[in-house]
Write a protein that holds these residues in place. Structure first.
Motif, short mmCIF file in Angstrom:
data_model
loop_
_atom_site.label_atom_id
_atom_site.label_comp_id
_atom_site.label_asym_id
_atom_site.label_seq_id
_atom_site.Cartn_x
_atom_site.Cartn_y
_atom_site.Cartn_z
N MET A 148 -41.24 -8.51 7.70
CA MET A 148 -41.80 -7.18 7.66
C MET A 148 -41.93 -6.79 6.19
SD MET A 148 -40.27 -3.89 9.68
CE MET A 148 -40.17 -4.67 11.25
N ASN A 149 -43.09 -6.37 5.77
CA ASN A 149 -43.25 -6.01 4.38
C ASN A 149 -43.05 -4.52 4.19
OD1 ASN A 149 -45.68 -4.67 4.96
ND2 ASN A 149 -46.86 -6.54 4.68
N ALA A 150 -43.11 -4.07 2.94
CA ALA A 150 -42.82 -2.68 2.61
C ALA A 150 -43.80 -1.72 3.27
CB ALA A 150 -42.83 -2.49 1.09
N SER A 151 -45.03 -2.14 3.46
CA SER A 151 -46.00 -1.22 4.04
C SER A 151 -45.77 -0.99 5.54
CB SER A 151 -47.43 -1.73 3.80
OG SER A 151 -47.60 -2.96 4.43
N THR A 152 -45.17 -1.97 6.23
CA THR A 152 -44.91 -1.79 7.66
C THR A 152 -43.49 -1.32 7.93
OG1 THR A 152 -44.29 -4.11 7.92
CG2 THR A 152 -46.60 -3.52 8.33
N ARG A 153 -42.64 -1.40 6.93
CA ARG A 153 -41.24 -1.00 7.09
C ARG A 153 -41.12 0.50 6.90
NH1 ARG A 153 -37.12 -0.93 3.27
NH2 ARG A 153 -38.51 -1.98 1.83
N LEU A 155 -31.79 -4.49 8.29
CA LEU A 155 -31.86 -4.69 6.85
C LEU A 155 -31.42 -6.09 6.46
CD1 LEU A 155 -30.49 -1.30 5.46
CD2 LEU A 155 -32.81 -2.21 5.20
N VAL A 156 -30.37 -6.58 7.09
CA VAL A 156 -29.89 -7.93 6.79
C VAL A 156 -30.97 -8.97 7.12
CG1 VAL A 156 -28.23 -9.72 7.49
CG2 VAL A 156 -27.44 -7.40 7.00
N GLN A 157 -31.63 -8.80 8.26
CA GLN A 157 -32.70 -9.72 8.63
C GLN A 157 -33.83 -9.70 7.60
OE1 GLN A 157 -33.83 -8.59 12.59
NE2 GLN A 157 -32.06 -9.58 13.53
N GLN A 158 -34.19 -8.50 7.17
CA GLN A 158 -35.25 -8.37 6.17
C GLN A 158 -34.85 -9.01 4.85
OE1 GLN A 158 -35.92 -4.15 6.05
NE2 GLN A 158 -37.09 -4.12 7.94
N LEU A 159 -33.62 -8.76 4.43
CA LEU A 159 -33.15 -9.33 3.17
C LEU A 159 -33.08 -10.85 3.24
CD1 LEU A 159 -30.37 -6.73 2.32
CD2 LEU A 159 -32.43 -7.16 0.97
N GLU A 160 -32.62 -11.37 4.38
CA GLU A 160 -32.51 -12.81 4.55
C GLU A 160 -33.86 -13.50 4.63
OE1 GLU A 160 -29.95 -13.26 7.93
OE2 GLU A 160 -28.14 -13.22 6.69
N SER A 161 -34.90 -12.75 5.00
CA SER A 161 -36.22 -13.36 5.13
C SER A 161 -36.79 -13.80 3.79
CB SER A 161 -37.20 -12.38 5.79
OG SER A 161 -37.59 -11.36 4.87
N GLY A 162 -36.35 -13.14 2.73
CA GLY A 162 -36.85 -13.49 1.40
C GLY A 162 -38.28 -13.05 1.15
N GLN A 163 -38.84 -12.24 2.02
CA GLN A 163 -40.24 -11.83 1.91
C GLN A 163 -40.42 -10.46 1.27
OE1 GLN A 163 -42.69 -14.00 2.84
NE2 GLN A 163 -40.95 -15.37 3.11
N MET A 164 -39.35 -9.88 0.74
CA MET A 164 -39.42 -8.54 0.17
C MET A 164 -39.59 -8.60 -1.35
SD MET A 164 -36.28 -6.89 2.36
CE MET A 164 -36.50 -5.23 1.75
N SER A 165 -40.23 -7.59 -1.88
CA SER A 165 -40.35 -7.50 -3.33
C SER A 165 -38.99 -7.14 -3.92
CB SER A 165 -41.37 -6.42 -3.72
OG SER A 165 -40.85 -5.13 -3.41
#
Length: 86
Positions: free
Chosen positions: A1-6, A28-38
């Motif tokens: 999930m990117n910042a625009s959809t989060r 949040l943990v799932q998002q952080l673990e994905s490595g797809q965040m700026s």
């Protein structure tokens, strides 16, 4: 999930409940673990996670204090031997 959809949540906004806080922490943990965040989103998510963690700890401490009051002055650990006797 990117910042625009989060969904953006300010780091200091209190959750409605302990359950909501833990669910948001898991997300949040799932998002952080994905490595797809700026980098900026990672920092914001980390800050939000710290706020949620602090909230959860405070809630748990409050419940523990209530249990101590109800159960006397000393908190008795939940013992598995209680279950074994059943």
């Amino acid at each position: 999930m990117n910042a625009s959809t989060r969904k953006q949540t300010p780091a200091d906004t209190q959750p409605a409940s302990y359950e909501q806080a833990t669910a948001e922490l898991e997300q949040l943990v799932q998002q952080l673990e994905s490595g797809q965040m700026s980098l900026d989103d990672t920092l914001k998510s980390y800050q939000r996670g710290a706020t949620l963690l602090r909230y959860c700890r405070e809630k748990l401490q409050a419940v523990e204090q209530q249990i101590q009051i109800l159960d006397g002055t000393e908190l008795k650990p939940y013992a598995s031997d209680r279950q074994a006797g059943n």
